[in-house]
Scaffold this active site. Structure first.
Site, PDB file in Angstrom:
ATOM      1  N   ARG A  46      29.300  28.098  22.149  1.00 28.24           N
ATOM      2  CA  ARG A  46      27.852  28.165  22.244  1.00 28.24           C
ATOM      3  C   ARG A  46      27.251  29.818  21.948  1.00 28.24           C
ATOM      4  NH1 ARG A  46      27.511  24.747  27.903  1.00 28.24           N
ATOM      5  NH2 ARG A  46      28.117  22.874  26.940  1.00 28.24           N
ATOM      6  N   LYS A 107      40.250  14.920  28.237  1.00 27.93           N
ATOM      7  CA  LYS A 107      40.705  13.567  28.992  1.00 27.93           C
ATOM      8  C   LYS A 107      39.486  12.591  28.984  1.00 27.93           C
ATOM      9  CE  LYS A 107      39.665  16.079  32.610  1.00 27.93           C
ATOM     10  NZ  LYS A 107      39.786  17.296  32.817  1.00 27.93           N
ATOM     11  N   GLU A 131      48.182  16.599  24.051  1.00 23.78           N
ATOM     12  CA  GLU A 131      49.343  17.016  25.361  1.00 23.78           C
ATOM     13  C   GLU A 131      48.514  17.412  26.518  1.00 23.78           C
ATOM     14  OE1 GLU A 131      52.178  16.258  27.779  1.00 23.78           O
ATOM     15  OE2 GLU A 131      53.001  16.289  25.660  1.00 23.78           O
ATOM     16  N   GLY A 189      37.305  29.594  42.276  1.00 27.85           N
ATOM     17  CA  GLY A 189      37.203  28.827  40.810  1.00 27.85           C
ATOM     18  C   GLY A 189      38.081  27.571  40.630  1.00 27.85           C
ATOM     19  N   GLU A 192      34.494  22.868  40.908  1.00 32.43           N
ATOM     20  CA  GLU A 192      33.252  23.291  40.142  1.00 32.43           C
ATOM     21  C   GLU A 192      31.976  23.411  41.181  1.00 32.43           C
ATOM     22  OE1 GLU A 192      32.860  23.732  36.791  1.00 32.43           O
ATOM     23  OE2 GLU A 192      34.759  23.295  36.277  1.00 32.43           O
ATOM     24  N   ASP A 203      38.330  12.391  37.515  1.00 33.34           N
ATOM     25  CA  ASP A 203      39.081  13.148  36.766  1.00 33.34           C
ATOM     26  C   ASP A 203      40.411  12.521  36.705  1.00 33.34           C
ATOM     27  OD1 ASP A 203      39.897  15.992  35.453  1.00 33.34           O
ATOM     28  OD2 ASP A 203      41.311  15.488  36.771  1.00 33.34           O
ATOM     29  N   LYS A 207      42.856  10.551  33.523  1.00 39.15           N
ATOM     30  CA  LYS A 207      44.260  10.859  32.969  1.00 39.15           C
ATOM     31  C   LYS A 207      44.961   9.671  33.059  1.00 39.15           C
ATOM     32  CE  LYS A 207      43.349  15.674  34.437  1.00 39.15           C
ATOM     33  NZ  LYS A 207      43.632  16.810  35.613  1.00 39.15           N
ATOM     34  N   GLY A 304      44.377  25.732  34.106  1.00 40.69           N
ATOM     35  CA  GLY A 304      44.222  27.109  33.931  1.00 40.69           C
ATOM     36  C   GLY A 304      44.601  27.441  32.418  1.00 40.69           C
TER      37      GLY A 304
END
Length: 440
Positions: A46, A107, A131, A189, A192, A203, A207, A304
């Site tokens: 961006r 995902k 992966e 962190g 969110e 989430d 997955k 991470g």
């Protein structure tokens, strides 16, 4: 040595920047292990002027990732932007349409469009690797797609969201409230600013839907998952679980049943002496149960920059090692057009039964009513505990904790609904499944 593998990276956030640094600093090692050099020739993000701590001189910049996918002189398009639609979907589709190989960590994109994208990749003779989309640095996709070939998988389950696992771990170890743990996760962190996607279980559901397809050969069915998040888990639940010999984890579970495929995401009590109960903090764990290998449990960092970049780089390395004309491994474990329709199975009886917490009026007949409603629905109780309510202004109330033997989901829900109709409950009942994992 073969000609260099030219890649373009769309998305230079935490993961994209980490990937760029790893490739640039380890080019010689990668060339030796892959049999060819991996060369970054194009990027898209961006903000061109943002300081990412990487040297992009000599690398073509594209403001539009779709343009990069459509025009750049690359062999592999790396999608690290995120999002189920929009630029991510359009760019991946454009890249595959050109016959470019694609690596993605997205995902949400795969849960929404994975089957169609896999079919396009197969049509164009391209590789679609992902992966990093599930459990970060844990190589569970490769295990299901390649390493367990010939095995019949009966169940796949695990801790797949580091935010939820971090919150539940802090609640258990430090007796912090859910709200306090969430604020700390946001400060560090791990969560969110709007954490709903994580803490409501979405989430994990995305997955899980991908793992279900790889494990059982069915079409992705991300919208056909029983879903509960962790927002209703209280310190009282955490303490009661500990007293009973359990820990609470948010698990995604997919298993084959006589009626179809059961997919569910929900808080779960697991025995404190099981391996998965020891998986704390932001760490992920995925277990696979199959007929030949037995039980396999993989544990590692689930998110991470470096962990995710490592998984992306592994996918790139697989492409670098592939040779023109070689038979490609189907993206979803079997050809996309041969995936079976998803048939949702009934939620089965659970070996460990259920934990049920009720806050009730402290008066004669309540306990007998609870026991009767359980018996009327064919539910056998393993244990019953009564204690004063923990809320100071509810001294005329008690907390009743029930642990059932194995029973069907519908029976528990029917019994709890009947108890609610009796009029002596305060607040909503808490129902948590108990699982006794084989792995560990």
């Amino acid at each position: 040595m073969a000609e260099a593998l030219k890649i373009g990276i769309a998305g230079l956030g935490t993961v994209g920047s980490a990937l760029f640094k790893i490739i640039e600093t380890r080019q010689n090692m990668l060339a030796i292990t892959c049999g060819r050099k991996i060369e970054i020739v194009a990027v898209s993000a961006r903000d061109r002027n943002r300081d990412r701590g990487i040297d992009m001189s000599g690398v073509a910049w594209y403001d539009d990732p779709v343009a990069m996918a459509s025009e750049a002189g690359i062999d592999v398009f790396i999608e690290l932007m995120g999002g189920a639609s929009g630029a991510a979907h359009a760019a991946v589709k454009a890249a595959l349409g050109r016959g470019l190989h694609v690596v993605t960590a997205n995902k949400a994109l795969l849960a929404a469009h994975g089957v169609d994208l896999a079919a396009l990749a197969e049509e164009k003779g391209a590789i679609l690797n992902f992966e990093a989309a599930v459990a970060g640095g844990i190589p569970v996709i490769k295990a299901l797609r390649e390493s367990l070939t010939g095995n019949t998988v009966s169940r796949v389950y695990g801790i797949m969201n580091g935010t939820c696992n971090y919150i539940l771990t802090r609640m258990e170890k430090e007796a912090m409230s859910f709200e306090a743990c969430l604020k700390e996760a946001q400060r560090l962190g791990y969560a969110e600013a709007d954490p709903a996607f994580d803490i409501e279980g979405n989430d994990t559901a995305h997955k899980l839907s991908i793992l279900t397809t790889l494990a059982f050969g069915t079409r992705i069915a991300a919208d056909d998952i029983y879903l509960e998040g962790i927002t209703n888990i209280s310190l009282e639940d955490i303490r009661a679980a500990g007293e009973l010999g359990y820990k609470i984890k948010l698990l995604g579970v997919a298993q084959k049943t006589a009626t179809g495929i059961e997919q569910r995401v929900h808080p779960t009590m697991v025995p404190v002496d099981s391996v998965i109960a020891q998986v704390d903090g932001v760490t992920n764990a995925v277990a696979i149960e199959s007929d030949i290998l037995g039980e396999l449990l993989m544990v590692g960092p689930g998110a991470g920059g470096n962990a995710t970049a490592s998984a992306v780089l592994g996918d790139i390395a697989d492409i670098a090692k592939s040779r023109p004309g070689a038979q490609l491994v189907p993206s979803l474990g079997r050809p996309a057009l041969q995936l079976e329709p998803f048939v949702r199975g009934e939620i089965q009886a659970h070996e460990g039964g259920y934990f049920i917490r009720l806050t009730v009026e402290d008066r004669i007949g309540v306990f007998a009513s609870i026991a009767k409603n359980m018996a009327d629905n064919g539910i056998s109780l393993e244990s019953i505990v009564q204690r004063p309510s923990e809320t100071a202004d509810e001294l005329a109330r008690k907390t009743v904790i029930l642990v059932t033997h194995a029973t069907a989901e519908h029976a528990v829900r029917k019994a709890v609904a009947a108890i609610k109709s009796e009029g002596y409950l305060s607040g909503e009942p808490q129902v948590i499944r108990i699982e006794r994992p084989k792995a560990g």
